[in-house]
Design a protein around this motif. Structure first.
Motif, PDB file in Angstrom:
ATOM      1  N   CYS A   7       0.838  -1.099  -0.007  1.00  0.00           N
ATOM      2  CA  CYS A   7      -0.075   0.063   0.057  1.00  0.00           C
ATOM      3  C   CYS A   7       0.933   1.197   0.123  1.00  0.00           C
ATOM      4  CB  CYS A   7      -0.995  -0.058   1.334  1.00  0.00           C
ATOM      5  SG  CYS A   7       0.003   0.401   2.792  1.00  0.00           S
ATOM      6  N   SER A   9       2.224   2.764   2.425  1.00  0.00           N
ATOM      7  CA  SER A   9       2.445   3.414   3.671  1.00  0.00           C
ATOM      8  C   SER A   9       3.797   3.391   4.321  1.00  0.00           C
ATOM      9  CB  SER A   9       1.335   2.892   4.779  1.00  0.00           C
ATOM     10  OG  SER A   9       0.067   2.962   4.099  1.00  0.00           O
ATOM     11  N   CYS A  30       1.531  -4.438   5.534  1.00  0.00           N
ATOM     12  CA  CYS A  30       1.609  -3.584   7.064  1.00  0.00           C
ATOM     13  C   CYS A  30       0.001  -3.526   7.557  1.00  0.00           C
ATOM     14  CB  CYS A  30       2.166  -2.295   6.731  1.00  0.00           C
ATOM     15  SG  CYS A  30       1.195  -1.121   6.075  1.00  0.00           S
ATOM     16  N   HIS A  32      -1.720  -1.268   7.772  1.00  0.00           N
ATOM     17  CA  HIS A  32      -2.581  -0.221   6.971  1.00  0.00           C
ATOM     18  C   HIS A  32      -3.298  -0.808   5.811  1.00  0.00           C
ATOM     19  CE1 HIS A  32      -1.215   3.199   9.475  1.00  0.00           C
ATOM     20  NE2 HIS A  32       0.109   2.821   9.046  1.00  0.00           N
ATOM     21  N   CYS A  33      -2.826  -2.150   5.627  1.00  0.00           N
ATOM     22  CA  CYS A  33      -3.264  -2.817   4.170  1.00  0.00           C
ATOM     23  C   CYS A  33      -4.518  -3.532   4.536  1.00  0.00           C
ATOM     24  CB  CYS A  33      -2.251  -4.072   3.898  1.00  0.00           C
ATOM     25  SG  CYS A  33      -0.683  -3.374   3.314  1.00  0.00           S
ATOM     26  N   GLU A  34      -5.589  -2.951   3.820  1.00  0.00           N
ATOM     27  CA  GLU A  34      -6.977  -3.590   4.195  1.00  0.00           C
ATOM     28  C   GLU A  34      -7.292  -4.861   3.555  1.00  0.00           C
ATOM     29  OE1 GLU A  34     -10.022  -0.644   3.739  1.00  0.00           O
ATOM     30  OE2 GLU A  34      -8.879   0.719   4.857  1.00  0.00           O
ATOM     31  N   GLN A  52     -10.790  -1.235  12.414  1.00  0.00           N
ATOM     32  CA  GLN A  52      -9.888  -0.449  12.863  1.00  0.00           C
ATOM     33  C   GLN A  52     -10.557   0.369  14.118  1.00  0.00           C
ATOM     34  OE1 GLN A  52      -7.382   1.581  10.075  1.00  0.00           O
ATOM     35  NE2 GLN A  52      -6.488  -0.281   9.523  1.00  0.00           N
TER      36      GLN A  52
END
Length: 52
Positions: A7, A9, A30, A32-34, A52
């Motif tokens: 992603c 990030s 990571c 932040h990866c959905e 989250q």
């Protein structure tokens, strides 16, 4: 500055040191990866939306 391969990030060097394979200088996925998750030594698609 390390970035996630999935992603893009920002991730800390400490995060990379803990979660990246020894031969890599960045992580494949990571927090932040959905759409992807770490599953042991592999990366897989998320089966359900992450909260989250």
């Amino acid at each position: 500055m390390p970035r996630c391969n999935n992603c893009e990030s920002y991730v800390t060097e400490a995060y990379v040191r803990v979660f990246a394979p020894a031969e890599m200088d960045t992580v494949r996925v990571c927090p932040h990866c959905e759409d992807k998750l770490r599953d042991g030594a592999e990366v897989r698609e998320a089966r359900a939306p992450r909260q989250q």
